[in-house]
Design a protein around this motif. Structure first.
Motif, PDB file in Angstrom:
ATOM      1  N   THR A 600       0.845  -1.193   0.000  1.00  0.00           N
ATOM      2  CA  THR A 600       0.000   0.000   0.000  1.00  0.00           C
ATOM      3  C   THR A 600       0.879   1.242   0.000  1.00  0.00           C
ATOM      4  O   THR A 600       1.979   1.243   0.566  1.00  0.00           O
ATOM      5  CB  THR A 600      -0.951   0.009   1.214  1.00  0.00           C
ATOM      6  OG1 THR A 600      -1.828   1.122   1.119  1.00  0.00           O
ATOM      7  CG2 THR A 600      -0.178   0.090   2.516  1.00  0.00           C
ATOM      8  N   ILE A 601       0.379   2.298  -0.647  1.00  0.00           N
ATOM      9  CA  ILE A 601       1.101   3.561  -0.758  1.00  0.00           C
ATOM     10  C   ILE A 601       0.117   4.693  -0.488  1.00  0.00           C
ATOM     11  O   ILE A 601      -1.027   4.657  -0.942  1.00  0.00           O
ATOM     12  CB  ILE A 601       1.732   3.730  -2.157  1.00  0.00           C
ATOM     13  CG1 ILE A 601       2.832   2.687  -2.370  1.00  0.00           C
ATOM     14  CG2 ILE A 601       2.296   5.124  -2.350  1.00  0.00           C
ATOM     15  CD1 ILE A 601       3.417   2.706  -3.766  1.00  0.00           C
ATOM     16  N   GLN A 602       0.570   5.698   0.241  1.00  0.00           N
ATOM     17  CA  GLN A 602      -0.241   6.885   0.453  1.00  0.00           C
ATOM     18  C   GLN A 602       0.684   8.090   0.587  1.00  0.00           C
ATOM     19  O   GLN A 602       1.835   7.959   0.999  1.00  0.00           O
ATOM     20  CB  GLN A 602      -1.108   6.758   1.708  1.00  0.00           C
ATOM     21  CG  GLN A 602      -0.353   6.373   2.956  1.00  0.00           C
ATOM     22  CD  GLN A 602      -1.282   5.859   4.022  1.00  0.00           C
ATOM     23  OE1 GLN A 602      -2.462   5.598   3.778  1.00  0.00           O
ATOM     24  NE2 GLN A 602      -0.766   5.723   5.237  1.00  0.00           N
ATOM     25  N   GLY A 603       0.192   9.241   0.169  1.00  0.00           N
ATOM     26  CA  GLY A 603       1.078  10.391   0.193  1.00  0.00           C
ATOM     27  C   GLY A 603       0.366  11.687  -0.120  1.00  0.00           C
ATOM     28  O   GLY A 603      -0.844  11.733  -0.375  1.00  0.00           O
ATOM     29  N   VAL A 604       1.142  12.777  -0.074  1.00  0.00           N
ATOM     30  CA  VAL A 604       0.652  14.111  -0.379  1.00  0.00           C
ATOM     31  C   VAL A 604       1.703  14.828  -1.208  1.00  0.00           C
ATOM     32  O   VAL A 604       2.907  14.653  -0.998  1.00  0.00           O
ATOM     33  CB  VAL A 604       0.331  14.911   0.908  1.00  0.00           C
ATOM     34  CG1 VAL A 604       1.556  15.030   1.797  1.00  0.00           C
ATOM     35  CG2 VAL A 604      -0.225  16.282   0.577  1.00  0.00           C
ATOM     36  N   GLU A 628       4.817   0.744   1.695  1.00  0.00           N
ATOM     37  CA  GLU A 628       5.274  -0.414   2.466  1.00  0.00           C
ATOM     38  C   GLU A 628       4.440  -1.655   2.161  1.00  0.00           C
ATOM     39  O   GLU A 628       3.329  -1.574   1.613  1.00  0.00           O
ATOM     40  CB  GLU A 628       5.207  -0.103   3.956  1.00  0.00           C
ATOM     41  CG  GLU A 628       3.843   0.313   4.446  1.00  0.00           C
ATOM     42  CD  GLU A 628       3.846   0.831   5.868  1.00  0.00           C
ATOM     43  OE1 GLU A 628       2.815   0.615   6.559  1.00  0.00           O
ATOM     44  OE2 GLU A 628       4.827   1.449   6.297  1.00  0.00           O
ATOM     45  N   TYR A 629       5.026  -2.802   2.486  1.00  0.00           N
ATOM     46  CA  TYR A 629       4.319  -4.069   2.325  1.00  0.00           C
ATOM     47  C   TYR A 629       3.251  -4.215   3.403  1.00  0.00           C
ATOM     48  O   TYR A 629       3.398  -3.721   4.524  1.00  0.00           O
ATOM     49  CB  TYR A 629       5.296  -5.238   2.400  1.00  0.00           C
ATOM     50  CG  TYR A 629       6.127  -5.408   1.153  1.00  0.00           C
ATOM     51  CD1 TYR A 629       5.591  -6.003   0.011  1.00  0.00           C
ATOM     52  CD2 TYR A 629       7.448  -4.961   1.105  1.00  0.00           C
ATOM     53  CE1 TYR A 629       6.343  -6.156  -1.139  1.00  0.00           C
ATOM     54  CE2 TYR A 629       8.209  -5.114  -0.046  1.00  0.00           C
ATOM     55  CZ  TYR A 629       7.655  -5.710  -1.161  1.00  0.00           C
ATOM     56  OH  TYR A 629       8.398  -5.848  -2.305  1.00  0.00           O
ATOM     57  N   LYS A 630       2.183  -4.934   3.042  1.00  0.00           N
ATOM     58  CA  LYS A 630       1.098  -5.167   3.983  1.00  0.00           C
ATOM     59  C   LYS A 630       1.481  -6.236   5.011  1.00  0.00           C
ATOM     60  O   LYS A 630       2.455  -6.980   4.826  1.00  0.00           O
ATOM     61  CB  LYS A 630      -0.165  -5.613   3.236  1.00  0.00           C
ATOM     62  CG  LYS A 630      -0.768  -4.546   2.345  1.00  0.00           C
ATOM     63  CD  LYS A 630      -2.051  -5.058   1.676  1.00  0.00           C
ATOM     64  CE  LYS A 630      -2.679  -4.007   0.794  1.00  0.00           C
ATOM     65  NZ  LYS A 630      -3.930  -4.499   0.149  1.00  0.00           N
ATOM     66  N   ASP A 631       0.720  -6.288   6.075  1.00  0.00           N
ATOM     67  CA  ASP A 631       0.965  -7.278   7.123  1.00  0.00           C
ATOM     68  C   ASP A 631       0.842  -8.694   6.559  1.00  0.00           C
ATOM     69  O   ASP A 631      -0.064  -8.995   5.766  1.00  0.00           O
ATOM     70  CB  ASP A 631      -0.043  -7.104   8.266  1.00  0.00           C
ATOM     71  CG  ASP A 631       0.216  -5.829   9.061  1.00  0.00           C
ATOM     72  OD1 ASP A 631       1.308  -5.258   8.906  1.00  0.00           O
ATOM     73  OD2 ASP A 631      -0.696  -5.405   9.796  1.00  0.00           O
ATOM     74  N   ASP A 654       9.147 -12.508   6.877  1.00  0.00           N
ATOM     75  CA  ASP A 654       8.065 -11.554   7.083  1.00  0.00           C
ATOM     76  C   ASP A 654       8.525 -10.145   6.721  1.00  0.00           C
ATOM     77  O   ASP A 654       9.571  -9.682   7.171  1.00  0.00           O
ATOM     78  CB  ASP A 654       7.593 -11.583   8.527  1.00  0.00           C
ATOM     79  CG  ASP A 654       6.427 -10.654   8.753  1.00  0.00           C
ATOM     80  OD1 ASP A 654       5.349 -10.914   8.188  1.00  0.00           O
ATOM     81  OD2 ASP A 654       6.599  -9.641   9.477  1.00  0.00           O
ATOM     82  N   ALA A 655       7.721  -9.452   5.891  1.00  0.00           N
ATOM     83  CA  ALA A 655       8.063  -8.097   5.445  1.00  0.00           C
ATOM     84  C   ALA A 655       7.007  -7.089   5.859  1.00  0.00           C
ATOM     85  O   ALA A 655       6.920  -6.004   5.283  1.00  0.00           O
ATOM     86  CB  ALA A 655       8.231  -8.082   3.929  1.00  0.00           C
TER      87      ALA A 655
END
Length: 775
Positions: A600-604, A628-631, A654-655
């Motif tokens: 997932t990616i999020q930003g401004v 970052e990678y998801k759980d 695990d990442a």
């Protein structure tokens, strides 16, 4: 969204509001009639104002790049926060945007595609782009998923390079030369030659560049890195009528690079080699990393106006040919590449060397055709429909010394010259439609859809590169030693639908619009090619993603201040990542592998341009991204803890929360130029500040790298009518030292660590003088 992301977004919004408010007070007291020029882009395959496009687009004019002495493609990141451009071993380039990392050696489709005069380039043609920029019209940076109108779908964005067009009416041109303290000289020229004024014109342009780059010195001999590039371009524009126009562009570029790698660390080989720090800018190489590349690009564009429609045909061709030779054991003074006793002769059978240097050979041919039909200036509904076809073929061969089990005296190994050969062919098909609905004078809706199909064939095998038939009849020249890709994986097809939808609302009383857009993107799966078998890790899956972007575009103070911003979220299924130098459990030797994992990616993102006075302009922007990678995601790793699966070809660990790459989450830039008019000439001062924040780097001994900022300063004198221009400048004026990224510990041929790490350091201070004459 995470609390950290929310806090950063709020802080940025407050800071920008304060900045805009302060600017408002200053501009209110100035009664001069001046404003920013309108920026016209073709991000949606039709000419539009930048402010009317419901997505984040940055347009950089060619003159602005020249004024700031940004001559190399990788310099674009100086004025484009959130964009990271790296040259990978000279033969290819890595483009990362919005937190999406990409390695061109991964064999995966690019996360950010590059277009040259609207045509697609081959996947390996990026090496030709990562060279000198010259005589450009503009560069457009399209952020976010490109799933509808562009030639190929790409999840993070696209870069569109538009070269300068011929002047159709009069002969004009320029000559520019720049000298820098690193033994550098960059000379450029261009000229428009109207053959039939108003109807037929030719533009020729060229560049010659040579320098010692970052002045990295080789400890073994004292040589310094150097580069030499020459290129020429011709553009023919024909406009026989008001309803038809044709343009053809051909460019040839050739480059030679001798590069030494900056090392940091202490030798563990007992060879009396020095302790090195990244600031020493010193390498230990038996031979330089040498690349000779040849790059050709062609683009043909035909435009007809027929029955209130624009019919456009695009045809493109690119060809890449490169040879790279390099030291396989950096940080080792023993030219055999060995550091231990045993059955490791310096020469193999028939006097074969230990392939130090090793060699890589790239050959890539790519062509594409696109047909578009677009309506023009309808009151309620405008549309664009089109078809696309692309064909790419070539090979990537790598010569290297390998151990082969002795057929008569097992388990004794012999060492022989081998070559990994990987021919490929990729065919791409697409059909797309994009619709714009003008629901009211203030509300616009857009809907787009694209169908695409890719058919690929990729082979990979290890061949003997010398004749060992005297040792055993099974080992003649060109004998196939190992097949790396199984027959059932050599061919593969991918097919997908992608699309986009947006709503944009323009406020009637203010020059402000807000928009919301959603889009999907796709990258096809593929196969890994390595020097050893990867078994179940040979193939990787298709990648799908969807994104949501909320943004605004605004103009203030009688169009003296332009302020745009967006917040975005993107969700990936089977994100295609690259993992370098991961040990293969069966051989204990490292290999690089492309592997999938949900992310997932999020930003401004924010950017502005402010004309404080008629002579003083400021511009800048910032980008903050969490990627970052998801759980629960597991990826290839050299770890072996309790959260790892060690039963396969490589350990999978695990990442959860691991960053997708080594990009800095926060980057920002600020530029300012001020002009002092005189009677016969103008004096000008230009400054550019770029900040790169702290970032995670798994290959760095500390696990992360600190933030840094660089400042460029230009002082110049130009004739009032701009017929000549002379300037003195300094890039990285304060000689800031910083490591941009690191690679794992270098190793000898026999797998022994040297104690040194490869450090990719930022360019040192470079002082120069530049002169331009226009005619």
């Amino acid at each position: 969204m995470s609390k950290k992301f929310t806090r950063n977004m709020m802080a940025t919004a407050v800071a920008l509001a304060v900045q805009a408010g302060g600017g408002y007070c200053l501009a209110e007291t100035d009664d001069n009639n001046f404003s920013l020029e309108e920026i016209v882009v073709t991000a949606q395959k039709r000419e539009q104002s930048l402010q009317d496009v419901p997505s984040t687009v940055n347009a950089i004019q060619g003159d602005a790049l020249t004024d700031m002495k940004l001559f190399n493609f990788s310099d674009l990141e100086q004025v484009s926060p959130g964009l990271e451009l790296k040259t990978i071993d000279g033969r290819a380039g890595s483009i990362s945007l919005r937190g999406v990392d990409y390695n061109p050696n991964s064999a995966a489709a690019a996360a950010v595609d590059v277009y040259w005069n609207d045509v697609t380039l081959g996947s390996n043609a990026s090496g030709g782009v990562f060279q000198e920029m010259f005589d450009l019209g503009r560069v457009e940076l399209l952020r976010g998923p490109q799933g509808t109108l562009q030639g190929r779908t790409s999840p993070a964005g696209a870069i569109a390079i538009h070269t300068a067009k011929p002047d159709m009416e009069e002969m004009e041109g320029y000559v520019r030369t720049t000298f820098t303290g690193n033994e550098g000289n960059n000379t450029q020229f261009a000229s428009s030659l109207p053959i039939i004024p108003g109807e037929l014109s030719i533009r020729v342009a060229g560049v010659y560049n040579t320098s010692e780059m970052n002045e990295v010195k080789n400890y073994l001999g004292g040589d310094v890195s150097d580069t030499e590039t020459s290129a020429g371009r011709i553009t023919v524009a024909w406009e026989p009528s008001d309803s038809f126009a044709a343009e053809f562009t051909y460019q040839y570029l050739e480059s030679d690079l001798n590069n030494y790698t900056t090392l940091t660390g202490s030798s563990s080989l007992g060879q009396g080699l020095p302790d090195l720090d990244a600031s020493d800018r010193t390498g230990i190489d038996a031979v330089p990393d040498n690349l000779h590349g040849r790059y050709e690009n062609m683009a043909l564009k035909l435009d007809w106006e027929v029955l209130n429609h624009q019919v456009t045909f695009l045809s493109g061709y690119s060809e890449v040919s490169s040879v790279r030779t390099y030291d396989n054991a950096m940080g080792n003074s023993d030219d055999s590449g060995f550091t231990q006793a045993g059955p490791h002769p310096k020469t193999g059978i028939a006097g074969s060397q230990l392939n130090d240097p090793q060699a890589m050979f790239d050959q890539n041919y790519a062509s594409s055709q696109e047909l578009r039909i677009a309506s023009a200036d309808n009151e309620f509904w405008d549309y664009t429909v089109g078809l696309y076809y692309g064909n790419e073929s070539g090979f990537f061969n790598r010569q290297q010394m390998q151990a082969i089990a002795h057929p008569l005296v097992a388990p004794l190994n012999i060492y022989a010259d081998t070559e990994v050969r990987s021919p490929f062919n990729i065919q791409s098909y697409g059909a797309f439609a994009h619709n714009m609905f003008y629901l009211t004078d203030q509300l616009t809706a857009q809907v787009g859809v694209r169908w695409q199909r890719q058919e690929r064939t990729v082979e990979g095998s290890v061949f003997l590169n010398e004749d060992l038939s005297a040792l055993h009849p099974a080992f003649p020249q060109d004998a196939e030693l190992k097949q790396l890709i199984a027959d059932d994986l050599e061919t593969g097809n991918s097919e997908a639908w992608t699309g986009s939808v947006s709503l944009q609302y323009a406020f009637a009383e203010q020059d402000i619009s807000v928009y919301a857009s959603a889009a999907t993107s796709f990258r096809p799966g593929g196969v890994n090619v390595a020097g050893q078998a990867l078994n179940e890790l040979t193939a990787y899956n298709e990648e799908d993603s969807w994104s949501l972007e909320l943004g605004f575009k605004s103009q203030w103070l009688d169009n003296r201040l332009r302020l745009n911003g967006a917040v975005f979220h993107q969700d990936y299924s089977d994100y295609i990542g690259r993992f370098a130098n991961i040990n293969v459990n069966a051989t204990s030797k490292p290999a690089s592998v492309t592997y999938n994992g949900d992310a997932t990616i999020q930003g401004v993102e924010l950017d502005f341009e402010y004309l404080l006075t008629e002579s003083w302009r400021m511009a800048g922007g910032m980008s903050y991204v969490e990627a970052e990678y998801k759980d629960g995601v597991k990826v290839p790793s050299n770890e072996s803890g309790a959260d790892c699966d060690t039963s396969g070809t490589m350990n999978l660990c695990d990442a959860s929360g691991l960053e997708l790459g080594s990009q800095a989450p926060f980057t920002a830039s600020l530029s300012s130029d001020y002009t002092i008019p005189m009677d016969a000439f103008d004096v000008y001062v230009t400054g550019l500040y770029k900040f790169t924040g702290r970032r995670t780097d798994a290959d760095a001994p500390s696990g992360d790298l600190g933030g840094y900022g660089t400042f460029d300063l230009h002082v110049g004198l130009r004739e009032a009518a701009a017929s000549w221009d002379v300037s003195l400048f300094a890039r990285n004026l304060f000689n800031k030292e910083a490591t941009d990224s690191m690679d794992p510990e270098t190793k000898t041929f026999s797998g022994v660590g040297t104690g040194y790490y490869k450090a990719n350091v930022i360019p040192q201070r470079v002082v120069g003088v530049s002169g331009t004459y226009h005619f």
